[in-house]
Structures are given as structure tokens and as C-alpha cells.
Design a protein around this motif. Sequence first.
Motif, PDB file in Angstrom:
ATOM      1  N   LEU A 149       1.178  -1.742  -6.966  1.00  0.00           N
ATOM      2  CA  LEU A 149       0.826  -1.596  -5.552  1.00  0.00           C
ATOM      3  C   LEU A 149      -0.684  -1.609  -5.341  1.00  0.00           C
ATOM      4  N   LEU A 204       3.417  -5.771  -1.378  1.00  0.00           N
ATOM      5  CA  LEU A 204       3.420  -4.327  -1.134  1.00  0.00           C
ATOM      6  C   LEU A 204       4.789  -3.854  -0.658  1.00  0.00           C
ATOM      7  N   TYR A 205       5.400  -4.617   0.228  1.00  0.00           N
ATOM      8  CA  TYR A 205       6.726  -4.241   0.729  1.00  0.00           C
ATOM      9  C   TYR A 205       7.765  -4.243  -0.393  1.00  0.00           C
ATOM     10  N   LEU A 206       7.794  -5.323  -1.165  1.00  0.00           N
ATOM     11  CA  LEU A 206       8.784  -5.432  -2.236  1.00  0.00           C
ATOM     12  C   LEU A 206       8.538  -4.404  -3.328  1.00  0.00           C
ATOM     13  N   LEU A 226       0.871  -8.521   1.571  1.00  0.00           N
ATOM     14  CA  LEU A 226       1.763  -7.681   2.379  1.00  0.00           C
ATOM     15  C   LEU A 226       3.205  -7.773   1.879  1.00  0.00           C
ATOM     16  N   LEU A 227       3.630  -8.979   1.526  1.00  0.00           N
ATOM     17  CA  LEU A 227       4.977  -9.147   0.970  1.00  0.00           C
ATOM     18  C   LEU A 227       5.113  -8.395  -0.349  1.00  0.00           C
ATOM     19  N   PRO A 262      10.025  -8.588  -6.557  1.00  0.00           N
ATOM     20  CA  PRO A 262       8.661  -8.084  -6.756  1.00  0.00           C
ATOM     21  C   PRO A 262       8.011  -8.597  -8.032  1.00  0.00           C
ATOM     22  N   THR A 304       6.868 -12.158  -7.230  1.00  0.00           N
ATOM     23  CA  THR A 304       5.772 -12.150  -6.253  1.00  0.00           C
ATOM     24  C   THR A 304       4.470 -11.702  -6.900  1.00  0.00           C
ATOM     25  N   THR A 356      -1.985  -5.219  -5.802  1.00  0.00           N
ATOM     26  CA  THR A 356      -1.572  -6.072  -4.695  1.00  0.00           C
ATOM     27  C   THR A 356      -2.397  -5.786  -3.445  1.00  0.00           C
ATOM     28  N   ALA A 381       7.025  -1.442  -3.091  1.00  0.00           N
ATOM     29  CA  ALA A 381       7.333  -0.093  -2.630  1.00  0.00           C
ATOM     30  C   ALA A 381       8.831   0.146  -2.527  1.00  0.00           C
ATOM     31  N   ARG A 382       9.577  -0.893  -2.163  1.00  0.00           N
ATOM     32  CA  ARG A 382      11.022  -0.740  -1.963  1.00  0.00           C
ATOM     33  C   ARG A 382      11.842  -0.867  -3.241  1.00  0.00           C
ATOM     34  N   ARG A 383      11.363  -1.656  -4.206  1.00  0.00           N
ATOM     35  CA  ARG A 383      12.254  -2.026  -5.300  1.00  0.00           C
ATOM     36  C   ARG A 383      11.793  -1.628  -6.699  1.00  0.00           C
TER      37      ARG A 383
END
Length: 480
Positions: free
Chosen positions: A92, A194-196, A191-192, A27, A30, A95, A198-200
Motif C-alpha cells: 500500500l 490501493l483499493y485492491l 488508486l486501483l 492486486p 496490478t 502504491t 486494502a480489500r484483498r
Amino acid sequence: MTRALERWRPGRDEGSAHGFDRRLLAPMMTGAALNPVNSSIISVSLVPIGAAFGSPPSRTAWLISALYLATAIGQPVMGRLIDLFGPRRLFLAGTALTGIAGVVGMLAPSLGMLVAARVLLGFGTCSGYPAAMYLIRSEARRTGEKSPAGVLTALAITTQTIAVVGPSVGGLLVGIGGWRATLAVNIPLALLGLYLGARRIPALPGTARTDGRPWVRSLDLPGMGLFAVALSCLLLFLMDIGSGAWWLLVLTLAAGAGFTWRELRAGEPFIDVRVLGGNLPLVATYGRALLCYVVTYAFLYGFTQWTEQGRGLSASQAGLVQLPLFATGIAVSALTGRRQAVRGKLLVGAVGQIVACALLLLLHGDSPVWMLLAVVVVLGVPQGLNGLALQNAVYHQSDGDRVGSSAGLLRTFGYLGAITASAANGAFFGQRADTGGLHHLAWFMLATSVLFLAVTVADRSLRGIGETSENDSQDDGENP
């Protein structure tokens, strides 16, 4: 590079932690890449966008300046918010705004709307780099590791890679889907991210959560407003300097003076000018960043436009010509990244910029491609040295409680350099990016490079930066 970055586990005892959390790298990289990809990918789109809307280089230059005005204002603002509230939510939010800007730009029916999309992109991409620097500092405190050379190098290489490979990717996208594809690429990237994110990214507390005060009272809104007015007036003056609108420069100075007066009296200033006044080495680093990026961005946009209009290459070919810059910059960063001492890097980088600018004076409309590649390779050396050295300098020179805003301010000065470069491109090229304009731009870049070298040689404070940490890291097998 990531071998020594140990996996972060919620609830782990801080005293037993060793090594940086390698899950944070994805993240961080990114988010930090979103701004440089939008900074560089537009370089090969300027000519086709101008053709689509019937606009000369002097008008399409606003696509560059609009992004940098937003980021120059937004980076320290976002950095301060991250210092106060932690990195996760702001990462977030920024992004998500980047993805929205990608949709607006992809559908833009006019140049004005496209400029508005670039402003949104500027604000949206502001959170990635300050959040990354905040996380690095947070991990350093958690683990007790004082010299995260590998992590800083990974971050620098990421931004440099994206900045340099951007024109090549942009040329490919233009060839496949037209210039609108260079805006649409932000949608999957967002989108990538946001995923990373939120998860990490962990929900780390910021300083505003410790005193129980309302969050608005922790923000210096008047200071932020005066800062924005000063930068906006400066941009408008630089973008049309030939019009004689000196009143804009007067407004810039007045707003700047008001900003300084406000920050000296604010209980929690947006930018603590008192700390900056007592930290002249950090101020000098910001000044070097401005000079360095004037040259970097003048080349990125000016040379690329000239290869299309002055040399006659297609957008895809112009992007491919930039690839050696990518390869050289990454190789140099990788080879020197473990050495944190910055003075030698800045000196070599300054000399490299001088040589590259001098080589630009030898180019003409019928110059062979190998000459274009030679210039690009030479500039790749400072590309790989200067950004890494400036980043390391700010990390060691800044106050630990304001590392987010300090990192954001470094980007602000870099973007002031980009705004100056954009204004220079518009002034020297006018209606067309021809060889005469390129040579005038090269003389401007050469003078800036000489000044960059002079202020680096004169700064004695650079001698000790990173040397102690470098010796420590040689004794620590955990360092990347």
C-alpha cells in the motif's frame, strides 16, 4: 488459468485448504504491473520530451536510468522489508508513492523535475513484484501446493504484457494528451492498486514479528547504504563512460567491497552473500537476467527511438509497431507456461535474441514497415520465454525465508541490465537516433546475446529445475 485458485476465507483451517486464493491475483498483477508500465511507456515519450525541453537522447536517457537506479536499489530493500514485516502495508505504501510520483511528473516544469518524478516512481513501484512472490510462497505453504505453475505464469504474462503493450498505450496517450499523459496514467493505476490491496491482501506476519525485537534492528542499514552507493557510482560511470571518470568505477569497486565485507559480518544481512556464495546456480540466474535485459531494454528504447527519428514514424505509429511483440510474447508464455523446466526456454530465448539482433543490422531509414514488424515478431519469442524461465528459476533456487528479497534481487539485476542498455543507447545515438547508431547498438546487443547463450549452455544446474514439479503437476488435476 485461475480455475484452480480457490477463494481465501479468513479463519479457514490451513490443513483443509486446497488451491490458491484467486482473490489475490488482481492486486498481485496490478502491483507487479506498475513498474513495467513505467519502464515501457516512456519509450515513445523520449522524443517528444526531448523536443519539449530541448534535450538530446544523451540527456533524456536519464529518464530511463533514474527509474532503474531507484528500482535496482529499492527492489531488494523492499523485498527484505516484505520478508520481515509482511506484504500488505508495504504494498500500500509503495502504491501510494506511485500515485504521488504521477502527479509530480504530470506537472513537471523541467527535465530535472521529471527525472526526480521518475526516481519517485522507481521507489514507489518496488513493492509490487516482491509482494506478489511473497504471497505466492505463502499460499504454497498454506495449501501444500508445491508447483504453482499457473500463478507464476499469470504473473509473468502480466509483466510481459504490460512491458510490451506499454509503447502502444504510450503512443496513444501521447497522441491524445501529450507526453504528460504518460505520467498521469499512474494516478488511476495507483488508486486501483490501493483499493485492491486494502480489500484483498491479508495482513500476513513477517519474520520480524516473531522475535519481539525493534524493527530497526532487523534492518541492515549500513549494508543498504553501501549497496546504494555502489549502484549510484556505477550508474554515473556508465552514463558518461566517455568522460574518463574512472574514479567513479574505483568508488564502485570500493563500495562493493565494503558491502561484501559488511554482509559477511552482519547478523541479519540485507543480502546474505554467504547464501549466494553457496548457491551458485542462483547467482548464475541473476547474471543471465542482467544479460537478457540488456538486450530487451536496448531494443525497447533504442529501436523505438529509431523508428521515430531514423525511420520517421510518429509516436503513435512507433507504439503500434510494437504490438506484434505483445501478441507473440503472450502467446508463447501462455503455450509454455505450464512447463516449468527452464533450460529449454532459455536456450530458445537466447537464439531468438541473436536472430532478432542480426535482423536489426538489415534495417535502414527507408525499410518497409513489414521488415520492422518481422524484427518485432522474432523478438517476441524470447520475450515470452526468458522472463518466465528466470522467474521460475529464482522461485525454485531461492531460500524460502528470503523469497521476497530474492525476487527483488532478480529485478535488481534486470534493472542493472536496463541501466547498461540506457547507457549504450546514449553512447551510440548521441544527438539523434539515426540508422548508424542503431547498427552499432545492434552489434552490442548481438555480442550480449551470444554471451547469454554461452552461459546458459554451460550451466548444468538448469537441467533439473522444474522437471520434478512438472511431473507432479501432471498428476494433480488442481493445477492451473
